[in-house]
Write a protein that holds these residues in place. Structure first.
Motif, PDB file in Angstrom:
ATOM      1  N   TYR A   5      -9.161   5.058  -1.487  1.00 15.65           N
ATOM      2  CA  TYR A   5      -8.935   5.322  -0.071  1.00 15.65           C
ATOM      3  C   TYR A   5      -9.564   6.667   0.277  1.00 15.65           C
ATOM      4  N   SER A   6      -9.699   6.922   1.562  1.00 17.08           N
ATOM      5  CA  SER A   6     -10.045   8.271   1.988  1.00 17.08           C
ATOM      6  C   SER A   6      -8.779   9.130   1.972  1.00 17.08           C
ATOM      7  N   GLU A   7      -8.960  10.450   1.910  1.00 14.98           N
ATOM      8  CA  GLU A   7      -7.793  11.338   1.953  1.00 14.98           C
ATOM      9  C   GLU A   7      -7.066  11.196   3.279  1.00 14.98           C
ATOM     10  N   ARG A   8      -7.805  10.980   4.364  1.00 17.84           N
ATOM     11  CA  ARG A   8      -7.172  10.785   5.664  1.00 17.84           C
ATOM     12  C   ARG A   8      -6.263   9.552   5.649  1.00 17.84           C
ATOM     13  N   THR A   9      -6.715   8.481   4.986  1.00 13.68           N
ATOM     14  CA  THR A   9      -5.889   7.265   4.900  1.00 13.68           C
ATOM     15  C   THR A   9      -4.595   7.549   4.155  1.00 13.68           C
ATOM     16  N   VAL A  10      -4.699   8.281   3.049  1.00 12.24           N
ATOM     17  CA  VAL A  10      -3.495   8.609   2.272  1.00 12.24           C
ATOM     18  C   VAL A  10      -2.519   9.418   3.123  1.00 12.24           C
ATOM     19  N   LYS A  11      -3.046  10.425   3.846  1.00 16.24           N
ATOM     20  CA  LYS A  11      -2.185  11.243   4.702  1.00 16.24           C
ATOM     21  C   LYS A  11      -1.549  10.399   5.806  1.00 16.24           C
ATOM     22  N   ASN A  12      -2.316   9.465   6.373  1.00 18.33           N
ATOM     23  CA  ASN A  12      -1.777   8.601   7.422  1.00 18.33           C
ATOM     24  C   ASN A  12      -0.690   7.679   6.888  1.00 18.33           C
ATOM     25  N   VAL A  13      -0.886   7.175   5.667  1.00 21.19           N
ATOM     26  CA  VAL A  13       0.130   6.314   5.050  1.00 21.19           C
ATOM     27  C   VAL A  13       1.434   7.083   4.872  1.00 21.19           C
ATOM     28  N   LEU A  14       1.334   8.302   4.339  1.00 30.91           N
ATOM     29  CA  LEU A  14       2.540   9.108   4.117  1.00 30.91           C
ATOM     30  C   LEU A  14       3.207   9.499   5.429  1.00 30.91           C
ATOM     31  N   HIS A  15       2.383   9.842   6.420  1.00 34.83           N
ATOM     32  CA  HIS A  15       2.951  10.177   7.732  1.00 34.83           C
ATOM     33  C   HIS A  15       3.661   8.962   8.327  1.00 34.83           C
ATOM     34  N   ARG A  48       0.829  -1.204   0.000  1.00 36.05           N
ATOM     35  CA  ARG A  48       0.000   0.000   0.000  1.00 36.05           C
ATOM     36  C   ARG A  48       0.865   1.256   0.000  1.00 36.05           C
ATOM     37  N   GLU A  49       1.938   1.248   0.788  1.00 37.51           N
ATOM     38  CA  GLU A  49       2.835   2.403   0.832  1.00 37.51           C
ATOM     39  C   GLU A  49       3.499   2.632  -0.521  1.00 37.51           C
ATOM     40  N   VAL A  50       3.887   1.539  -1.174  1.00 38.98           N
ATOM     41  CA  VAL A  50       4.505   1.653  -2.502  1.00 38.98           C
ATOM     42  C   VAL A  50       3.517   2.253  -3.495  1.00 38.98           C
ATOM     43  N   ASP A  51       2.260   1.800  -3.452  1.00 37.29           N
ATOM     44  CA  ASP A  51       1.245   2.339  -4.357  1.00 37.29           C
ATOM     45  C   ASP A  51       1.072   3.841  -4.164  1.00 37.29           C
ATOM     46  N   VAL A  52       1.030   4.276  -2.901  1.00 40.09           N
ATOM     47  CA  VAL A  52       0.862   5.700  -2.615  1.00 40.09           C
ATOM     48  C   VAL A  52       2.069   6.497  -3.104  1.00 40.09           C
ATOM     49  N   LEU A  53       3.273   6.033  -2.805  1.00 42.98           N
ATOM     50  CA  LEU A  53       4.473   6.771  -3.199  1.00 42.98           C
ATOM     51  C   LEU A  53       4.639   6.808  -4.715  1.00 42.98           C
ATOM     52  N   ARG A  54       4.227   5.753  -5.402  1.00 43.72           N
ATOM     53  CA  ARG A  54       4.311   5.767  -6.862  1.00 43.72           C
ATOM     54  C   ARG A  54       3.449   6.896  -7.438  1.00 43.72           C
ATOM     55  N   LEU A  55       2.269   7.076  -6.875  1.00 45.88           N
ATOM     56  CA  LEU A  55       1.380   8.137  -7.355  1.00 45.88           C
ATOM     57  C   LEU A  55       1.885   9.519  -6.931  1.00 45.88           C
ATOM     58  N   VAL A  56       2.497   9.619  -5.747  1.00 45.67           N
ATOM     59  CA  VAL A  56       3.129  10.879  -5.345  1.00 45.67           C
ATOM     60  C   VAL A  56       4.221  11.259  -6.342  1.00 45.67           C
ATOM     61  N   SER A  57       5.012  10.275  -6.751  1.00 41.32           N
ATOM     62  CA  SER A  57       6.117  10.540  -7.686  1.00 41.32           C
ATOM     63  C   SER A  57       5.615  10.987  -9.049  1.00 41.32           C
ATOM     64  N   GLU A  58       4.351  10.649  -9.365  1.00 42.84           N
ATOM     65  CA  GLU A  58       3.765  11.057 -10.637  1.00 42.84           C
ATOM     66  C   GLU A  58       3.118  12.439 -10.560  1.00 42.84           C
ATOM     67  N   GLY A  59       3.173  13.069  -9.370  1.00 42.81           N
ATOM     68  CA  GLY A  59       2.672  14.424  -9.223  1.00 42.81           C
ATOM     69  C   GLY A  59       1.227  14.537  -8.791  1.00 42.81           C
TER      70      GLY A  59
END
Length: 228
Positions: A194-204, A171-182
């Motif tokens: 996911y919810s936006e809160r989930t995404v923020k929690n994953v990154l945190h 899940r963390e890899v999926d999120v970071l891949r999309l972050v890297s794409e802007g």
């Protein structure tokens, strides 16, 4: 318009609002000459979100805007001290960066970089706001060079042919891949359902667990280690 097409953010759409309602962002400008310092200060001073600290010292909660033509070891040392020792956020305004220096800048904890020829008031404020939130804001061409640089290191380093067995979850890899794409937080949430809160929690969770300084550093880590 051409220059702006090459400018992107690691964390989402442009904004000129600080993190807290009614709050202002204290900013200290550092430059090697008085003209550069005065010019950057003049651009920032007019914006209501900025609290320009004329004679203050950087510290926790302060954004240090560092202006220089080129990157050198003295500037890298200064950025490391600002972020790691003083607890400041840092924005680098620079004329040129060699590809070999990109990871050094990110690993200093600097996630916001502005080319000097693109350093309008709007662009500087956007970078300061991003830095104050711990987000990343890199020119699009620089992000591409960062990815290429990490890819080159990955291919030439022994023992990096496969992704590590531990460190980041799927899940963390999926999120970071999309972050890297802007993509911004809302877009990532939509893509992954996911919810936006989930995404923020994953990154945190990633930045806290792996002692990374911001989203840009997390992306660089994932690239270096072969996750994305």
């Amino acid at each position: 318009m051409g220059n702006r097409l090459h400018t992107t953010s690691l964390t989402g759409p442009e904004t000129a609002a600080p993190a807290g309602p009614g709050s202002r962002i204290p900013v200290v400008v550092e430059a090697p000459d008085p003209i550069s310092r005065a010019g950057a200060a003049s651009e920032l001073r007019r914006h209501p979100v900025i609290d320009l600290v004329e004679d203050g010292r950087p510290g926790p909660g302060t954004v240090a805007l560092l202006v220089n033509d080129q990157l050198d070891e003295g500037l890298l040392t200064r950025m490391r001290k600002l972020v790691r020792s003083d607890g400041s956020r840092a924005v680098l305004v620079v004329g040129a960066i060699r590809e070999s220096e990109l990871l050094d800048v990110v690993e200093c904890g600097v996630g916001a970089i502005v080319w000097r020829h693109e350093a309008t008031a709007q662009r500087l404020v956007r970078a300061v706001v991003a830095a104050s939130r711990g987000d990343g804001d890199l020119p699009g061409d620089l992000l591409g060079r960062l990815i290429n640089r990490v890819g080159t290191l990955h291919r030439t380093s022994a023992g990096h042919s496969n992704a590590p067995a531990s460190g980041l979850t799927a899940r963390e890899v999926d999120v970071l891949r999309l972050v890297s794409e802007g993509l911004d937080t809302g877009e990532i949430a939509g893509k992954l359902a996911y919810s936006e809160r989930t995404v923020k929690n994953v990154l945190h969770g990633i930045t806290t667990r792996l002692h990374l300084r911001n989203r840009a550093h997390a992306v660089a880590y994932a690239l270096r280690e072969g996750y994305i």
